[in-house]
Scaffold this motif. Structure first.
Motif, mmCIF file in Angstrom:
data_model
loop_
_atom_site.group_PDB
_atom_site.id
_atom_site.type_symbol
_atom_site.label_atom_id
_atom_site.label_comp_id
_atom_site.label_asym_id
_atom_site.label_seq_id
_atom_site.Cartn_x
_atom_site.Cartn_y
_atom_site.Cartn_z
ATOM 1 N N UNK A 1 -18.266 -2.078 24.783
ATOM 2 C CA UNK A 1 -17.655 -2.504 26.041
ATOM 3 C C UNK A 1 -16.151 -2.655 25.957
ATOM 4 N N UNK A 2 -15.660 -3.130 24.816
ATOM 5 C CA UNK A 2 -14.225 -3.385 24.680
ATOM 6 C C UNK A 2 -13.435 -2.153 24.264
ATOM 7 N N UNK A 3 -14.106 -1.062 23.920
ATOM 8 C CA UNK A 3 -13.418 0.061 23.287
ATOM 9 C C UNK A 3 -12.360 0.716 24.165
ATOM 10 N N UNK A 4 -12.456 0.547 25.474
ATOM 11 C CA UNK A 4 -11.469 1.180 26.346
ATOM 12 C C UNK A 4 -10.553 0.219 27.068
ATOM 13 N N UNK A 5 -10.594 -1.056 26.683
ATOM 14 C CA UNK A 5 -9.825 -2.062 27.409
ATOM 15 C C UNK A 5 -8.314 -1.891 27.247
ATOM 16 N N UNK A 6 -7.874 -1.365 26.141
ATOM 17 C CA UNK A 6 -6.455 -1.046 25.988
ATOM 18 C C UNK A 6 -6.143 0.339 26.538
ATOM 19 N N UNK A 7 -7.078 1.274 26.369
ATOM 20 C CA UNK A 7 -6.844 2.634 26.846
ATOM 21 C C UNK A 7 -6.696 2.710 28.360
ATOM 22 N N UNK A 8 -7.401 1.862 29.088
ATOM 23 C CA UNK A 8 -7.340 1.937 30.557
ATOM 24 C C UNK A 8 -5.919 1.723 31.088
ATOM 25 N N UNK A 9 -5.255 0.592 30.787
ATOM 26 C CA UNK A 9 -3.880 0.456 31.289
ATOM 27 C C UNK A 9 -2.913 1.428 30.633
ATOM 28 N N UNK A 10 -3.122 1.759 29.349
ATOM 29 C CA UNK A 10 -2.236 2.709 28.678
ATOM 30 C C UNK A 10 -2.319 4.092 29.324
ATOM 31 N N UNK A 11 -3.518 4.524 29.673
ATOM 32 C CA UNK A 11 -3.686 5.839 30.297
ATOM 33 C C UNK A 11 -3.060 5.868 31.679
ATOM 34 N N UNK A 12 -3.257 4.799 32.454
ATOM 35 C CA UNK A 12 -2.635 4.738 33.775
ATOM 36 C C UNK A 12 -1.122 4.815 33.666
ATOM 37 N N UNK A 13 -0.555 4.062 32.703
ATOM 38 C CA UNK A 13 0.892 4.090 32.509
ATOM 39 C C UNK A 13 1.362 5.464 32.035
ATOM 40 N N UNK A 14 0.607 6.081 31.131
ATOM 41 C CA UNK A 14 1.009 7.374 30.582
ATOM 42 C C UNK A 14 1.008 8.468 31.642
ATOM 43 N N UNK A 15 0.105 8.373 32.599
ATOM 44 C CA UNK A 15 0.017 9.391 33.641
ATOM 45 C C UNK A 15 1.103 9.226 34.697
ATOM 46 N N UNK A 16 1.664 8.019 34.822
ATOM 47 C CA UNK A 16 2.622 7.749 35.889
ATOM 48 C C UNK A 16 4.060 7.601 35.409
ATOM 49 N N UNK A 17 4.275 7.455 34.095
ATOM 50 C CA UNK A 17 5.608 7.181 33.569
ATOM 51 C C UNK A 17 6.111 8.321 32.696
ATOM 52 N N UNK A 18 7.409 8.380 32.553
ATOM 53 C CA UNK A 18 8.007 9.297 31.594
ATOM 54 C C UNK A 18 7.822 8.745 30.184
ATOM 55 N N UNK A 19 7.921 9.591 29.142
ATOM 56 C CA UNK A 19 7.812 9.074 27.779
ATOM 57 C C UNK A 19 8.827 7.988 27.462
ATOM 58 N N UNK A 20 10.015 8.047 28.059
ATOM 59 C CA UNK A 20 11.041 7.030 27.821
ATOM 60 C C UNK A 20 10.632 5.688 28.428
ATOM 61 N N UNK A 21 10.047 5.721 29.625
ATOM 62 C CA UNK A 21 9.600 4.489 30.276
ATOM 63 C C UNK A 21 8.354 3.917 29.616
ATOM 64 N N UNK A 22 7.550 4.800 29.044
ATOM 65 C CA UNK A 22 6.256 4.381 28.527
ATOM 66 C C UNK A 22 6.386 3.375 27.386
ATOM 67 N N UNK A 23 7.400 3.515 26.539
ATOM 68 C CA UNK A 23 7.573 2.592 25.423
ATOM 69 C C UNK A 23 7.702 1.156 25.880
ATOM 70 N N UNK A 24 8.479 0.915 26.941
ATOM 71 C CA UNK A 24 8.670 -0.436 27.466
ATOM 72 C C UNK A 24 7.372 -0.987 28.045
ATOM 73 N N UNK A 25 6.686 -0.187 28.865
ATOM 74 C CA UNK A 25 5.485 -0.662 29.516
ATOM 75 C C UNK A 25 4.326 -0.816 28.535
ATOM 76 N N UNK A 26 4.271 0.040 27.522
ATOM 77 C CA UNK A 26 3.202 -0.110 26.537
ATOM 78 C C UNK A 26 3.345 -1.427 25.792
ATOM 79 N N UNK A 27 4.580 -1.837 25.507
ATOM 80 C CA UNK A 27 4.805 -3.131 24.880
ATOM 81 C C UNK A 27 4.392 -4.276 25.786
ATOM 82 N N UNK A 28 4.674 -4.153 27.081
ATOM 83 C CA UNK A 28 4.291 -5.193 28.039
ATOM 84 C C UNK A 28 2.768 -5.304 28.128
ATOM 85 N N UNK A 29 2.094 -4.161 28.184
ATOM 86 C CA UNK A 29 0.631 -4.160 28.257
ATOM 87 C C UNK A 29 0.044 -4.822 27.016
ATOM 88 N N UNK A 30 0.580 -4.433 25.860
ATOM 89 C CA UNK A 30 0.065 -4.999 24.611
ATOM 90 C C UNK A 30 0.347 -6.499 24.527
#
Length: 415
Positions: free
Chosen positions: A119-148
């Protein structure tokens, strides 16, 4: 026009940021569940009739199931959308938490750990995937840290608050609380997260071919160094915070349960705040590789320091038998947490080398390495602890980090 732009910008941030933060709550719940044993090892073991070392093997099943779920979840995210996957996983988590709270014996606890891992295996992937599909690689670093960072608040809940709950109401109450959280988060996902359709890469392709692509991406030259470091990075963090940190403070340093939970708070706060700070530093410095190298090297040295400074250790002998105060261990664990918190930048490095339509698969490959490493390393700590004690566990974890950091340095150097 000058008055409308801020309003439009605020609405855009709300529409984008709120779904990400809601999904990050699922990662928070995942962290709470995987770190719960750290403050309840003795009572869980006594209740289900196993030793602390055997309990490490049982909780390792969580990480095995978690790792096994990465490929199918990565494929599902690209095919069916984040919202559908998140709701399915939250339902499984609720079932697993109820199982853990009600079933008895080692076999029942093992079953609950497997269900929770799935059940927990995708709990980090879900917000990370949404961010990755909507953000540039430069923006993704900041948001991935916020999600984590938001997700790691689950470790705050599993420190002093969970220690108090377990002390007064028993360890099963922690799992009942997790089941309630799962239902609440599912309601928030239903309300705030929309479901995007399958990406163009999913059209006309079989699930098997997409699963094979997750493996191919993970083994590609661009990701090999990242995957190797990921294998050790989360393994060390979760072994300290999720399992052995509490027993170290209670058995080696002779603290009470709530005292041990309080002593783990600085480490936990570092794991919450650190990813967000590293996201900001990464965006300003643009040097993820050096940040990752330095962070993991310092984390390894901090674990060596914990082992060396134990009562009767070589530092104690060097000081003529003096015992260092427990504050040294707390400070070393804090340093470890502040350094290892750089690990979300591995996702950013991986995201930068793939197209947006393959983001779910690339992140799944990295996350697979994170949790496969946790499963393998945590399983190895059990016989090490039984044979040589907890100080040997700390040395082992530090050595694993050093070895993986060296491989990462070699595989990611230019030219």
């Amino acid at each position: 026009m000058a008055h409308r732009r801020p309003a439009a910008s605020s609405r855009a941030v709300f529409l984008f940021g709120v779904p990400l933060l809601v999904l990050a709550l699922g990662h928070m719940l995942s962290n709470l569940l995987r770190t719960l044993p750290a403050v309840a090892t003795d009572v869980i073991g006594a209740d289900i009739g196993v030793s602390a070392a055997s309990l490490a093997s049982l909780t390792g099943a969580y990480h095995i199931a978690f790792a096994a779920g990465q490929i199918p979840v990565g494929v599902a995210l690209d095919r069916y959308g984040v919202r559908s996957v998140a709701l399915t996983l939250l339902a499984i988590v609720a079932v697993g938490a109820v199982l853990a709270a009600t079933v008895g014996g080692a076999s029942g606890f093992l079953l609950a750990q497997v269900v929770l891992g799935i059940g927990c295996c995708g709990m980090l992937l879900c917000p990370m995937t949404l961010a990755a599909k909507l953000l540039t690689p430069q923006q993704f670093g900041l948001w991935s840290g916020l999600i984590q960072g938001v997700g790691n608040t689950g470790m705050l809940l599993s420190a002093s608050p969970l220690a108090w709950l377990i002390e007064h109401h028993g360890w099963r109450a922690g799992f009942w609380a997790a089941a309630i959280f799962a239902v609440v988060i599912a309601a928030l996902v239903t309300f705030f997260v929309s479901n995007a359709g399958p990406g163009p890469a999913a059209t006309g392709r079989t699930i098997r071919s997409e699963a094979q692509e997750v493996v191919r991406i993970g083994l590609s030259p661009q990701l090999r160094g990242i995957v190797v470091l990921a294998f050790s990075s989360f393994a060390a963090a979760i072994a300290v915070r999720g399992l052995w940190g509490g027993p170290w403070l209670m058995d080696v340093r002779h603290l009470g349960r709530i005292e041990a939970g309080n002593a783990l708070l600085p480490l936990t706060i570092a794991l919450v705040v650190g990813p967000m700070l590293y996201g900001v530093i990464d965006r300003r410095s643009g040097n993820r590789r050096h940040l990752l190298l330095a962070g993991h090297l310092v984390a390894a040295l901090a674990l060596f320091a914990v082992a060396a400074a134990r009562p009767g250790g070589w530092v104690s002998q060097w000081l003529g038998g003096a015992v260092l105060p427990v504050g040294f261990d707390v400070a070393a664990f804090l340093l470890f947490g502040a350094a290892i918190a750089v690990q979300p930048l591995l996702f950013a490095m991986g995201r930068a080398v793939v197209a947006p339509e393959h983001a779910g698969k690339a992140l799944a490959a990295i996350n697979l390495s994170f949790f496969a490493g946790a499963a393998v390393v945590q399983a190895l700590t059990s016989p090490i602890a039984a044979a040589w004690g907890l100080s040997a566990v700390m040395v082992f974890l530090g050595a694993v980090l050093l070895a993986a950091t060296w491989v990462f340095a070699m595989r990611t150097r230019k030219g």
